[in-house]
Design a protein around this motif. Structure first.
Motif: not given
Length: 505
Positions: A44-47, A112-113, A128-130
């Motif tokens: 999940x890209x969000x917090x 996810x890129x 993926x990017x953190x």
């Protein structure tokens, strides 16, 4: 057959679920119940979990579907209101994640890129990017995209020139936490579900809220509480009451949609009658009389007549017109009328996105989903081990999320029993499929995005249907091994499907 041996890499999963909103949490819950031997992770890209319901923070944010169908088939909706606000929906999702031990499987702050399918090891190789910009890689046998249908990074931009306007301009997708609109004049541009929610919600504190629409929308008023549902909950077990209410609402939705298609004039009269009941029989219905038939675009829900009550009190109004210019202190329309505004809210719609804007590739070759056909509204032609959720336009999103999750779990179970790694909906080059309009809806956000949407055939299964009752029956009863979904072992050429090692479903 025994369980697949666990990988010696911590970043290797049977299923990678993208998105921790309704679609992703739903898939995780289905997997826990139906294929507990398969490993999974949610990125999940969000917090926070919640997707749409965590992203949007505008006043009054709520569902425009009833929660007995926006809720999951496995988890009863227990709140008194069936038209629920975002905090109640987030609470519902959070409870599911906690009670089913799903939260520990979520990796927050992971975007996810790209994802590349490699046949040799039957895995998606995902980048993926953190939050700190670090790139990570992991692999998964399956990719399940619960990434929603719109662009999280940017909303639709209609290209307004705000010129001399000196007030605040706000888009609902990026609502400021500390906005004080007490005693201010607010103009909300738009006439969809977002505008219809914001206008009555801001009207209590604002001096006046004006909904400025270029074109009217068909409105449907109903109580926020479902009297039948609440009665059934008192006299029946929770799950039984929920099941009955859910089916009632599904059938009502189905019947009303089909009636709008076959007898649009009758439906127009019915909708107008409801508005006149609250606004008075002499009310001019022009602001609520679109130039199209009901359900050519989504109907807008007005729970407890809140928009109409705000209008009756004089705190809100609906104006139909085109913008000439944004001036100091307000908005000038083409008919030279002037709408005073301290704040302008651009509720002008979403920008659609496919597959969460992830760069998909197959053996390093880019995949353009606009060149692939939908398969059962769930997978794509000649694309292995990838499933997606794109909810219904004429019913609740979760109805499709549930049947797609259930279907993929059945595919996972069958591949395991067959001792294979790959399932791909096989469509030959000379398929001869007749294409159909993917969305028979005239809404702007739909029309603007057709060029990026996957293909739709006239005939099932190569399509994304808009008929839940039929889809549900087909997805549950049609065999998974239908001669179209082809099964392979890792490294096998696509000309070498696996021999059956287990009875087909």
């Amino acid at each position: 057959m025994g369980e697949r041996p666990a990988s010696n890499r911590a970043t290797d999963f049977d299923v990678l679920i993208v998105g921790a909103g309704i679609s992703g949490i739903g898939m995780a819950a289905h997997m826990k119940e139906k294929v507990p031997g398969h490993s999974f992770a949610i990125v999940e890209r969000r917090k926070n979990l919640g997707g749409t319901w965590d992203l949007f923070r505008y006043p009054g944010i709520r569902s425009d579907s009833d929660m007995h169908t926006l809720g999951f088939d496995f988890e009863p909706w227990k709140h008194e209101k069936s038209i629920a606000d975002a905090p109640a929906i987030l609470d519902y999702l959070g409870t599911i994640a906690d009670e089913r031990d799903i939260r520990r499987h979520i990796r927050f702050g992971h975007k996810v890129i790209s994802a590349d399918w490699q046949n040799s090891d039957a895995r998606w190789h995902v980048t993926l990017e953190t939050p700190d910009g670090e790139r990570k890689k992991l692999t998964a046998n399956w990719l399940y995209l619960g990434s929603g249908y719109y662009d999280y990074d940017e909303p639709y931009d209609p290209g307004f020139d705000f010129g001399e306007f000196t007030g605040q301009v706000i888009h609902p997708q990026f609502w400021p936490e500390d906005l004080d609109y007490t005693g201010k004049n607010v103009v909300v541009i738009g006439s969809g579900a977002t505008a219809v929610t914001i206008v009555p919600s801001m009207a209590d504190k604002a001096a006046k809220v004006t909904m400025l629409q270029r074109t009217p929308t068909w409105m449907f008023s109903r109580p926020a509480k479902d009297g039948i549902a609440n009665f059934l909950r008192k006299v029946l077990p929770e799950k039984t009451a929920y099941k009955i209410t859910r089916w009632k609402n599904i059938k009502l939705q189905d019947v009303s949609f089909k009636r709008a298609r076959t007898k649009p004039e009758k439906v127009k009269q019915f909708l107008h009658k409801r508005i006149m009941k609250i606004m008075g029989k002499d009310y001019d219905l022009a602001p609520f009389t679109p130039p199209y038939d009901p359900w050519d675009q989504r109907l807008c829900l007005v729970p407890d007549d809140d928009l109409f009550e705000a209008m009756k009190s004089g705190k809100a109004e609906v104006v139909t017109g085109r913008i000439k210019a944004f001036e100091k202190g307000g908005v000038r329309l083409e008919d030279e009328s002037f709408l005073p505004a301290d704040i302008v809210v651009t509720a002008t719609g979403l920008k659609l996105a496919v597959a969460g804007k992830i760069k998909l590739s197959q053996e390093g070759e880019p995949v353009d989903l606009a060149q692939r056909f939908y398969y059962k509204g769930c997978m794509f032609s000649n694309l292995p081990n990838l499933a997606v959720v794109f909810g219904y336009l004429n019913a609740s999103w979760t109805l499709r999320a549930d049947i797609n999750s259930d279907y993929v779990c059945r595919v996972l179970d069958l591949t395991k029993r067959m001792g294979v790694d790959i399932a791909v909906p096989t469509l030959p080059e000379n398929h001869g499929l007749e294409e159909d309009d993917i969305f028979d809806f005239s809404s702007g956000y739909i029309q603007r995005s057709k060029h990026i949407m996957p293909k739709n055939a006239v005939s099932y299964p190569w399509r994304l249907n808009q008929e839940y009752v039929l889809d549900r029956k087909r997805m549950a009863s049609d065999p998974v091994d239908d001669g179209i979904l082809t099964f392979y072992r890792a490294g096998a050429e696509v000309t070498e499907p696996a021999k059956k090692m287990a009875p087909a479903e």
